[in-house]
Design an enzyme around this catalytic site. Structure first.
Site, PDB file in Angstrom:
ATOM      1  N   HIS A  43      -0.508  -8.432   0.652  1.00  0.00           N
ATOM      2  CA  HIS A  43      -1.250  -7.555  -0.265  1.00  0.00           C
ATOM      3  C   HIS A  43      -1.196  -8.303  -1.585  1.00  0.00           C
ATOM      4  O   HIS A  43      -0.093  -8.633  -2.066  1.00  0.00           O
ATOM      5  CB  HIS A  43      -0.564  -6.183  -0.319  1.00  0.00           C
ATOM      6  CG  HIS A  43      -1.160  -5.188  -1.291  1.00  0.00           C
ATOM      7  ND1 HIS A  43      -1.546  -3.912  -0.900  1.00  0.00           N
ATOM      8  CD2 HIS A  43      -1.411  -5.259  -2.625  1.00  0.00           C
ATOM      9  CE1 HIS A  43      -2.011  -3.250  -1.949  1.00  0.00           C
ATOM     10  NE2 HIS A  43      -1.938  -4.050  -3.021  1.00  0.00           N
TER      11      HIS A  43
ATOM     12  N   HIS B  82      -0.541  -9.894  -4.899  1.00  0.00           N
ATOM     13  CA  HIS B  82       0.464  -9.554  -5.907  1.00  0.00           C
ATOM     14  C   HIS B  82       0.833 -10.781  -6.720  1.00  0.00           C
ATOM     15  O   HIS B  82       0.734 -11.911  -6.240  1.00  0.00           O
ATOM     16  CB  HIS B  82       1.722  -8.958  -5.258  1.00  0.00           C
ATOM     17  CG  HIS B  82       2.385  -9.860  -4.259  1.00  0.00           C
ATOM     18  ND1 HIS B  82       1.949  -9.999  -2.968  1.00  0.00           N
ATOM     19  CD2 HIS B  82       3.460 -10.690  -4.371  1.00  0.00           C
ATOM     20  CE1 HIS B  82       2.716 -10.856  -2.319  1.00  0.00           C
ATOM     21  NE2 HIS B  82       3.642 -11.302  -3.160  1.00  0.00           N
TER      22      HIS B  82
ATOM     23  N   THR C 289       5.079 -13.575   1.742  1.00  0.00           N
ATOM     24  CA  THR C 289       5.656 -12.746   2.804  1.00  0.00           C
ATOM     25  C   THR C 289       4.978 -11.383   2.907  1.00  0.00           C
ATOM     26  O   THR C 289       5.053 -10.744   3.944  1.00  0.00           O
ATOM     27  CB  THR C 289       7.170 -12.527   2.578  1.00  0.00           C
ATOM     28  OG1 THR C 289       7.362 -11.931   1.290  1.00  0.00           O
ATOM     29  CG2 THR C 289       7.937 -13.836   2.660  1.00  0.00           C
TER      30      THR C 289
ATOM     31  N   HIS D 171       3.929 -12.317  -9.299  1.00  0.00           N
ATOM     32  CA  HIS D 171       5.310 -12.193  -9.757  1.00  0.00           C
ATOM     33  C   HIS D 171       5.355 -12.515 -11.251  1.00  0.00           C
ATOM     34  O   HIS D 171       4.781 -13.523 -11.680  1.00  0.00           O
ATOM     35  CB  HIS D 171       6.222 -13.204  -9.049  1.00  0.00           C
ATOM     36  CG  HIS D 171       6.276 -13.086  -7.556  1.00  0.00           C
ATOM     37  ND1 HIS D 171       7.391 -12.621  -6.883  1.00  0.00           N
ATOM     38  CD2 HIS D 171       5.372 -13.410  -6.586  1.00  0.00           C
ATOM     39  CE1 HIS D 171       7.168 -12.656  -5.571  1.00  0.00           C
ATOM     40  NE2 HIS D 171       5.954 -13.138  -5.367  1.00  0.00           N
TER      41      HIS D 171
ATOM     42  N   HIS E  92      -5.939  -2.106  -1.571  1.00  0.00           N
ATOM     43  CA  HIS E  92      -5.745  -3.344  -0.806  1.00  0.00           C
ATOM     44  C   HIS E  92      -7.044  -4.167  -0.860  1.00  0.00           C
ATOM     45  O   HIS E  92      -7.754  -4.300   0.126  1.00  0.00           O
ATOM     46  CB  HIS E  92      -5.362  -3.007   0.634  1.00  0.00           C
ATOM     47  CG  HIS E  92      -4.792  -4.162   1.387  1.00  0.00           C
ATOM     48  ND1 HIS E  92      -3.440  -4.289   1.676  1.00  0.00           N
ATOM     49  CD2 HIS E  92      -5.385  -5.285   1.887  1.00  0.00           C
ATOM     50  CE1 HIS E  92      -3.244  -5.424   2.331  1.00  0.00           C
ATOM     51  NE2 HIS E  92      -4.411  -6.045   2.476  1.00  0.00           N
TER      52      HIS E  92
ATOM     53  N   CYS F 167       0.854  -1.203   0.000  1.00  0.00           N
ATOM     54  CA  CYS F 167       0.000   0.000   0.000  1.00  0.00           C
ATOM     55  C   CYS F 167       0.879   1.239   0.000  1.00  0.00           C
ATOM     56  O   CYS F 167       0.595   2.216  -0.702  1.00  0.00           O
ATOM     57  CB  CYS F 167      -0.927   0.006   1.214  1.00  0.00           C
ATOM     58  SG  CYS F 167      -2.369  -1.073   1.056  1.00  0.00           S
TER      59      CYS F 167
ATOM     60  N   GLY G 242       5.025 -19.516   0.826  1.00  0.00           N
ATOM     61  CA  GLY G 242       6.102 -18.553   0.633  1.00  0.00           C
ATOM     62  C   GLY G 242       5.643 -17.107   0.592  1.00  0.00           C
ATOM     63  O   GLY G 242       6.440 -16.214   0.287  1.00  0.00           O
TER      64      GLY G 242
ATOM     65  N   ASN H 171       2.110 -16.588  -4.593  1.00  0.00           N
ATOM     66  CA  ASN H 171       2.260 -17.363  -3.365  1.00  0.00           C
ATOM     67  C   ASN H 171       1.087 -17.024  -2.464  1.00  0.00           C
ATOM     68  O   ASN H 171       0.915 -15.870  -2.068  1.00  0.00           O
ATOM     69  CB  ASN H 171       3.589 -17.004  -2.683  1.00  0.00           C
ATOM     70  CG  ASN H 171       4.790 -17.375  -3.547  1.00  0.00           C
ATOM     71  OD1 ASN H 171       4.808 -18.439  -4.155  1.00  0.00           O
ATOM     72  ND2 ASN H 171       5.772 -16.501  -3.615  1.00  0.00           N
TER      73      ASN H 171
HETATM   74  P1  AMP Z   1       5.863 -13.002  -1.693  1.00  0.00           P
HETATM   75  O1  AMP Z   1       6.987 -13.680  -0.962  1.00  0.00           O
HETATM   76  O2  AMP Z   1       5.219 -13.827  -2.745  1.00  0.00           O
HETATM   77  O3  AMP Z   1       4.869 -12.413  -0.705  1.00  0.00           O
HETATM   78  O4  AMP Z   1       6.522 -11.798  -2.487  1.00  0.00           O
HETATM   79  C1  AMP Z   1       6.887 -10.604  -1.902  1.00  0.00           C
HETATM   80  C2  AMP Z   1       7.986 -10.017  -2.733  1.00  0.00           C
HETATM   81  O5  AMP Z   1       8.077  -8.644  -2.423  1.00  0.00           O
HETATM   82  C3  AMP Z   1       9.370 -10.620  -2.499  1.00  0.00           C
HETATM   83  O6  AMP Z   1       9.859 -11.172  -3.708  1.00  0.00           O
HETATM   84  C4  AMP Z   1      10.210  -9.420  -2.040  1.00  0.00           C
HETATM   85  O7  AMP Z   1      11.524  -9.449  -2.548  1.00  0.00           O
HETATM   86  C5  AMP Z   1       9.415  -8.254  -2.583  1.00  0.00           C
HETATM   87  N1  AMP Z   1       9.566  -6.997  -1.872  1.00  0.00           N
HETATM   88  C6  AMP Z   1       9.499  -6.778  -0.542  1.00  0.00           C
HETATM   89  N2  AMP Z   1       9.651  -5.476  -0.264  1.00  0.00           N
HETATM   90  C7  AMP Z   1       9.826  -4.852  -1.466  1.00  0.00           C
HETATM   91  C8  AMP Z   1      10.048  -3.497  -1.849  1.00  0.00           C
HETATM   92  N3  AMP Z   1      10.117  -2.488  -0.977  1.00  0.00           N
HETATM   93  N4  AMP Z   1      10.192  -3.223  -3.189  1.00  0.00           N
HETATM   94  C9  AMP Z   1      10.129  -4.212  -4.096  1.00  0.00           C
HETATM   95  N5  AMP Z   1       9.909  -5.509  -3.783  1.00  0.00           N
HETATM   96  C10 AMP Z   1       9.770  -5.825  -2.490  1.00  0.00           C
HETATM   97 ZN    ZN Z   2      -1.805  -3.266   1.049  1.00  0.00          ZN
END
Ligand code: AMP
Ligand code: ZN
Length: 117
Positions: free
Chosen positions: A97, A99, A94, A101, A46, A7, A92, A86
């Protein structure tokens, strides 16, 4: 959500390397790329913490996200690529929000996600 990092990226409070933006969707480069092209595509709002929360009402923006991914892949000249979501901690995830890849630019082989722990 005030404590959500994506966000904050969506509103510009945290900087990102943007590759696409419209009123509803933002795409930016992953901070720790796992492939030569590693882009994250998010709804700016969100609307869901994970794919498990996608509903019939929010599904249209998910469809638009996939159209943006296809456009980005063309722009990045990716013939083959992997789209990863994920969903949940054990998968996996982390950042809570929604998203997706976009990974490409290298042979991703038989790796399940292309993302190494
Ligand atoms: P996930 O593990 O699928 O939730 O993907 C989260 C992704 O966000 C990971 O690949 C992180 O490297 C990436 N990430 C976390 N913080 C940032 C940020 N500030 N800018 C760009 N990518 C980020
Ligand atoms: Zn968010």
């Amino acid at each position: 959500m005030s404590d959500c990092i994506f966000c904050k990226i969506a509103t510009g409070k945290i900087p990102s390397q943007k590759v696409y933006e419209d009123a509803e969707i933002l795409a930016f480069r992953d901070l720790i790329p796992q492939a030569p092209t590693h882009i994250l595509v998010i709804p700016k709002a969100h609307i869901a913490s994970s794919a498990a929360e996608i509903t019939a009402e929010t599904a249209p923006i998910v469809g638009r996200i996939f159209a943006v991914i296809a456009q980005l892949a063309r722009e990045q000249k990716l013939e083959s690529y992997r789209i990863v979501n994920n969903c949940g901690e054990d998968a996996g995830q982390t950042v809570r929000h929604l998203h997706f890849h976009l990974l490409g630019g290298i042979s991703l082989g038989a790796m399940l996600t292309g993302i190494q722990e």
